[in-house]
Design an enzyme around this catalytic site. Structure first.
Site, short mmCIF file in Angstrom:
data_model
loop_
_atom_site.label_atom_id
_atom_site.label_comp_id
_atom_site.label_asym_id
_atom_site.label_seq_id
_atom_site.Cartn_x
_atom_site.Cartn_y
_atom_site.Cartn_z
N THR A 109 0.87 -1.18 0.00
CA THR A 109 0.00 0.00 0.00
C THR A 109 0.90 1.23 0.00
O THR A 109 1.97 1.21 0.60
CB THR A 109 -0.86 0.00 1.28
OG1 THR A 109 -1.82 -1.04 1.20
CG2 THR A 109 -1.58 1.34 1.49
N VAL B 163 -13.97 -3.37 1.56
CA VAL B 163 -13.33 -2.05 1.51
C VAL B 163 -12.43 -1.94 2.74
O VAL B 163 -12.83 -2.30 3.85
CB VAL B 163 -14.38 -0.93 1.52
CG1 VAL B 163 -13.71 0.44 1.64
CG2 VAL B 163 -15.23 -0.98 0.25
N GLY C 79 -6.08 -3.61 7.26
CA GLY C 79 -7.07 -2.54 7.25
C GLY C 79 -8.15 -2.66 8.31
O GLY C 79 -8.63 -1.66 8.84
N1 GLY Z 1 -4.27 -1.24 4.44
C1 GLY Z 1 -4.75 -1.72 3.22
C2 GLY Z 1 -5.94 -2.54 3.36
O1 GLY Z 1 -6.13 -3.22 4.38
O2 GLY Z 1 -6.73 -2.56 2.48
#
Ligand code: GLY
Length: 307
Positions: A178, A207, A231
């Protein structure tokens, strides 16, 4: 350059598994190129917003990062990308639903997009061209197209590298790569940007934090931050907002370390964060195997670190 405020920049190329050693020199070059583009913006008096976008677009265009071209693949073997940015102060009438006056906070995000080469520019279009903060999927792609951004077939964003990593890592560990950037400009504007293909093998439609202002990206009058890593943990702890709020009482390096500790204790998982405060001080921390960052300050110039 305005001597009252020295600009500052930090970018990350993701926290996660340590990538292949043979990729490291190329990743270092790509990160320094991204940081240098942002540096050029900042030293010529450009905005923090333009600087973080320049750095992020450069990394989205590189196949070595999990964003834009080269994004990680979901459980169906497809690309679904998220991106967000936040900037302050930022005069923008369109960020008010009622149109009744300007706000000084700018924020924009896209989620689940499949055909946008540079999702961070689509997030910027959401901020500047709509009264909203987050637009998803096909509607975000239509907005991007209306704003003149390059669309492509989803397959064009899939690299052999991403396919190989999908086979190796699917569902096991956060993908490394990322991307994110945070900056302070000579006028005192603070900006943060984050862009990702998400976690390799994620459920289709998932998401992540990179689309969520406050979680994966945050800026306010005391600082700006961008996160990388798992995330779900970053969202549960609203990591970037927590760390920026800590800047009112602690230095960026300590705030970053405290934020990662808090995430580990409260939610578990691997993450990394970069942060800059309104004085131009830089901080970063992670608890993953590795994280790449690059920095720029007038005093120290451009630097790259493989942490
Ligand atoms: N930090 C990127 C994701 O978890 O989508």
């Amino acid at each position: 350059m305005n001597r009252a405020i020295a600009p500052a920049l930090i970018i990350h190329g993701g926290a996660g598994v340590r990538g292949p050693a043979e990729e490291r020199p190329a990743r270092q070059r790509a990160m320094l190129e991204a940081a240098d583009r942002a540096r050029s913006v900042l030293v010529s008096g450009g905005s923090a917003l333009d600087a973080v976008c320049a750095a992020t677009v450069t990394m989205e265009d590189s196949p070595l990062f999990n964003a834009g071209y080269g994004s990680a693949l979901n459980s169906d073997g497809e690309v679904e990308m998220d991106a967000s940015l936040m900037v302050l102060p930022f005069a923008c009438d369109s960020n008010r639903l009622d149109g009744a006056g300007a706000t000084t906070i700018g924020a924009g995000a896209v989620a689940g997009v499949r055909r946008i080469r540079n999702p961070i520019l689509a997030a910027r279009a959401v901020m500047t061209e709509t009264p909203h903060v987050l637009i998803i999927g096909a509607a975000a792609e239509r907005l991007a197209s209306r704003c003149g951004l390059a669309l492509c077939r989803p397959e064009e964003l899939i690299t052999d590298r991403a396919r190989a990593r999908w086979k190796t890592y699917m569902g096991r560990t956060p993908e490394h790569g990322t991307v994110g950037a945070v900056a302070l400009d000579t006028n005192g504007q603070l900006a943060a940007a984050t862009s990702t293909g998400g976690i390799t093998g994620k459920m289709a439609g998932r998401v992540g934090d990179s689309a969520i202002v406050g979680a994966g990206t945050y800026a306010d009058r005391i600082g700006a931050a961008s996160a990388t890593g798992f995330g779900e943990a970053i969202m549960k702890t609203t990591l970037c907002r927590e760390v920026v709020r800590m800047l009112s009482r602690t230095a960026p390096s300590r705030a970053a370390a405290m934020g990662i500790k808090m995430l580990e204790v409260m939610a578990g998982g691997e993450a990394g964060i970069i942060v800059v405060d309104r004085r131009g001080r830089i901080g970063y921390a992670h608890n993953a195997q590795a994280m790449d960052i690059a920095t720029f300050t007038p005093a120290e110039g451009l630097r790259h670190y493989h942490l």
